[in-house]
Design an enzyme around this catalytic site. Structure first.
Site, mmCIF file in Angstrom:
data_model
loop_
_atom_site.group_PDB
_atom_site.id
_atom_site.type_symbol
_atom_site.label_atom_id
_atom_site.label_comp_id
_atom_site.label_asym_id
_atom_site.label_seq_id
_atom_site.Cartn_x
_atom_site.Cartn_y
_atom_site.Cartn_z
ATOM 1 N N ASP A 48 71.808 50.281 5.737
ATOM 2 C CA ASP A 48 72.032 49.477 6.932
ATOM 3 C C ASP A 48 70.720 48.837 7.380
ATOM 4 O O ASP A 48 69.900 49.479 8.036
ATOM 5 C CB ASP A 48 72.605 50.363 8.056
ATOM 6 C CG ASP A 48 72.939 49.541 9.288
ATOM 7 O OD1 ASP A 48 73.977 48.856 9.258
ATOM 8 O OD2 ASP A 48 72.143 49.544 10.255
ATOM 9 N N TYR A 82 64.539 44.812 11.765
ATOM 10 C CA TYR A 82 63.832 46.031 11.358
ATOM 11 C C TYR A 82 62.537 45.703 10.600
ATOM 12 O O TYR A 82 61.702 46.586 10.386
ATOM 13 C CB TYR A 82 64.731 46.945 10.516
ATOM 14 C CG TYR A 82 66.031 47.326 11.212
ATOM 15 C CD1 TYR A 82 66.169 47.206 12.593
ATOM 16 C CD2 TYR A 82 67.130 47.802 10.494
ATOM 17 C CE1 TYR A 82 67.364 47.526 13.234
ATOM 18 C CE2 TYR A 82 68.317 48.134 11.133
ATOM 19 C CZ TYR A 82 68.434 47.982 12.491
ATOM 20 O OH TYR A 82 69.614 48.308 13.127
ATOM 21 N N LYS A 89 71.914 42.189 9.192
ATOM 22 C CA LYS A 89 72.383 41.701 10.509
ATOM 23 C C LYS A 89 71.707 40.391 10.886
ATOM 24 O O LYS A 89 70.532 40.168 10.564
ATOM 25 C CB LYS A 89 72.093 42.745 11.588
ATOM 26 C CG LYS A 89 72.626 44.117 11.256
ATOM 27 C CD LYS A 89 72.592 45.082 12.426
ATOM 28 C CE LYS A 89 72.922 46.483 11.940
ATOM 29 N NZ LYS A 89 71.777 47.190 11.370
ATOM 30 N N HIS A 92 74.198 41.103 15.266
ATOM 31 C CA HIS A 92 73.504 42.304 15.747
ATOM 32 C C HIS A 92 73.805 42.589 17.223
ATOM 33 O O HIS A 92 74.106 43.728 17.601
ATOM 34 C CB HIS A 92 71.994 42.127 15.518
ATOM 35 C CG HIS A 92 71.235 43.399 15.450
ATOM 36 N ND1 HIS A 92 70.098 43.546 14.697
ATOM 37 C CD2 HIS A 92 71.421 44.605 16.046
ATOM 38 C CE1 HIS A 92 69.625 44.788 14.826
ATOM 39 N NE2 HIS A 92 70.421 45.436 15.647
ATOM 40 N N SER A 147 78.505 43.797 16.333
ATOM 41 C CA SER A 147 77.843 45.012 16.822
ATOM 42 C C SER A 147 77.537 44.856 18.304
ATOM 43 O O SER A 147 77.286 43.742 18.782
ATOM 44 C CB SER A 147 76.541 45.246 16.046
ATOM 45 O OG SER A 147 75.891 46.401 16.524
ATOM 46 N N ASN A 148 77.555 45.977 18.991
ATOM 47 C CA ASN A 148 77.243 46.013 20.426
ATOM 48 C C ASN A 148 78.203 45.144 21.234
ATOM 49 O O ASN A 148 77.832 44.617 22.283
ATOM 50 C CB ASN A 148 75.786 45.604 20.664
ATOM 51 C CG ASN A 148 74.814 46.581 20.015
ATOM 52 O OD1 ASN A 148 74.877 47.776 20.292
ATOM 53 N ND2 ASN A 148 73.947 46.097 19.134
ATOM 54 N N SER A 171 72.907 55.706 15.957
ATOM 55 C CA SER A 171 72.218 56.670 16.827
ATOM 56 C C SER A 171 73.094 57.913 17.065
ATOM 57 O O SER A 171 73.269 58.363 18.206
ATOM 58 C CB SER A 171 71.804 56.022 18.148
ATOM 59 O OG SER A 171 71.000 54.892 17.926
ATOM 60 N N SER A 172 73.607 58.449 15.964
ATOM 61 C CA SER A 172 74.525 59.601 16.037
ATOM 62 C C SER A 172 73.894 60.830 16.678
ATOM 63 O O SER A 172 74.605 61.729 17.119
ATOM 64 C CB SER A 172 74.970 59.986 14.622
ATOM 65 O OG SER A 172 75.700 58.950 14.041
ATOM 66 N N GLY A 215 71.990 60.740 19.311
ATOM 67 C CA GLY A 215 71.733 60.463 20.726
ATOM 68 C C GLY A 215 70.261 60.246 21.010
ATOM 69 O O GLY A 215 69.632 59.361 20.412
ATOM 70 N N LEU A 262 63.421 58.994 21.484
ATOM 71 C CA LEU A 262 62.186 59.736 21.762
ATOM 72 C C LEU A 262 61.047 59.138 20.953
ATOM 73 O O LEU A 262 59.903 59.078 21.400
ATOM 74 C CB LEU A 262 62.343 61.204 21.363
ATOM 75 C CG LEU A 262 62.951 62.148 22.388
ATOM 76 C CD1 LEU A 262 62.938 63.556 21.815
ATOM 77 C CD2 LEU A 262 62.204 62.097 23.713
ATOM 78 N N GLU A 263 61.402 58.679 19.721
ATOM 79 C CA GLU A 263 60.387 58.047 18.863
ATOM 80 C C GLU A 263 59.782 56.838 19.564
ATOM 81 O O GLU A 263 58.674 56.431 19.265
ATOM 82 C CB GLU A 263 61.019 57.572 17.541
ATOM 83 C CG GLU A 263 61.413 58.678 16.598
ATOM 84 C CD GLU A 263 61.983 58.103 15.284
ATOM 85 O OE1 GLU A 263 61.312 57.307 14.620
ATOM 86 O OE2 GLU A 263 63.124 58.457 14.949
ATOM 87 N N LEU A 278 67.207 63.688 4.893
ATOM 88 C CA LEU A 278 67.980 62.597 4.306
ATOM 89 C C LEU A 278 69.101 63.164 3.405
ATOM 90 O O LEU A 278 70.249 62.722 3.464
ATOM 91 C CB LEU A 278 66.989 61.746 3.523
ATOM 92 C CG LEU A 278 67.324 60.444 2.855
ATOM 93 C CD1 LEU A 278 66.090 59.548 2.932
ATOM 94 C CD2 LEU A 278 67.695 60.656 1.424
#
Ligand SMILES: NC(=O)c1ccc[n+]([C@@H]2O[C@H](COP(=O)([O-])OP(=O)(O)OC[C@H]3O[C@@H](n4cnc5c(N)ncnc54)[C@H](OP(=O)(O)O)[C@@H]3O)[C@@H](O)[C@H]2O)c1
Length: 320
Positions: A45, A50, A79, A112, A166-167, A215-216, A218, A223-224, A278
């Site tokens: 994906d 990105y 996207k 996107h 998306s979104n 973002s499975s 959450g 946090l990154e 992974l």
């Protein structure tokens, strides 16, 4: 090990588990994609935004050149970024992205965000991001209908095998149905136990549109980025409900979070920069959660969204 597939409404088969390329570093991306293919991943994906499509393509090329896979074994997703929504910009940027990957077609090409920004020439800045110059957001006049029809031209010309959005919220999904010559095959949305969006999923299901969760895990992904909302939220990966279900099945919390989606027919695209994680993330279709376990995970819903432009200080409240 490869993931099972689901059939899209145009007959294409899409793997239920893929590898998400957001925040995969440029210097490691080619190797990660190559190793992911070796591990069994078939869906990648990607996105203009990105900034790593060239490197991702290098990883794919190496795997194909070494005979690990054929192009047709892979399902490559990209996207359309917000700055390329004007009808005359869609096909050229799709072709540029294909060139970056070194491919003739994308298996799925996704709008996107339902946000049209003023065009930025790739020779000036690529990927363009949200800002036109400095911290200035400048919108384009393109409607989503205009953009979608330009995507359909890419589809009809064979540059893309499936069309995605998306979104999008429910009203936009209903709207696209009004003007689409070819219905979208997939909707990609933020989906985890803190943001279940069951009504939106049910709506897509009733229309034959497959749902992919992003973002499975959450808050972990955000946090990154040091997002305050993520810092203020208990991690799903450490949540007692998730942990106890994971212990019961001798799986990790990450695998339980991914299985909660795949068991409900929702595709997942976890990202990991770590080879062990992974591999673990691909093994999320081989065990069954009990009905009450699925329900208790869904019961954690807080309608809590992380990936909204407003959470990055960008004043485009598309989810308002
Ligand atoms: N359409 C959109 O607007 C949109 C928005 C966001 C994301 N996406 C797509 O969805 C993909 C996935 O979403 P995401 O990147 O936001 O986040 P994610 O996959 O939910 O989470 C990634 C985070 O979880 C960690 N992680 C991964 N596997 C783990 C495991 N087994 N155990 C513990 N921690 C683990 C990762 O750290 P390590 O890397 O250190 O393992 C990283 O911090 C993206 O890469 C992108 O392709 C799309």
């Amino acid at each position: 090990m490869a993931a099972p597939t689901i059939k899209l409404n145009n007959g294409q088969n899409m793997p239920l588990v893929g590898f998400g390329l957001w925040k995969v570093n440029n210097d490691t991306c080619a190797d990660q994609v190559y190793n992911a293919i070796k591990t069994g991943y078939r869906l990648f994906d990607g996105a203009c935004d990105y900034g790593n499509e060239v490197e991702a393509g290098q990883g794919v090329k190496r795997a194909i050149d070494e005979g690990l896979v054929k192009r047709e074994d892979l399902f490559i997703v990209s996207k359309l970024w917000n700055s390329f929504h004007d009808k005359d910009k869609v096909m050229p940027i799709c072709k540029k992205q294909l060139g970056d990957w070194g491919l003739d077609y994308f298996d799925l090409y996704i709008i996107h965000f339902p946000i049209a920004l003023k065009y930025v020439d790739p020779s000036v800045r690529y990927p363009p991001g949200f800002f036109y110059e400095g911290d200035k957001i400048v919108l384009s006049k393109a409607s989503l209908e205009e953009t979608y029809h330009a995507m359909e031209e890419c589809y009809e010309q064979g540059l893309i095998k499936s069309l995605g959005i998306s979104n999008y919220v429910g009203s936009l999904v209903l709207d696209v149905e009004r003007y689409a010559k070819h219905l979208p095959q997939t909707l990609q949305i933020e989906h985890h136990p803190y943001l279940v969006q069951q009504d939106l999923i049910d709506l897509c299901r009733s229309r034959g549109i497959a749902v992919t969760a992003y973002s499975s895990f959450g808050p972990s992904s955000f946090l990154e980025l040091d997002m305050k909302r993520a810092r203020d939220t208990p991690l799903l990966l450490e949540h007692p409900t998730i942990k106890s279900i994971a212990d019961k099945h001798s799986k990790t919390p990450a695998q339980v979070l991914l299985r909660w989606s795949t068991q409900r027919g929702i595709a997942v695209i976890p990202k990991s920069n770590n080879q062990d994680r992974l591999a673990q993330n691909l093994d999320v279709c081989s065990f069954e959660l009990a009905k009450d376990e699925v329900e208790s995970i869904s019961g954690l819903d807080k309608d809590l969204r992380f990936n909204s432009p407003t959470n990055y200080g960008i004043d485009i409240p598309i989810f308002a």
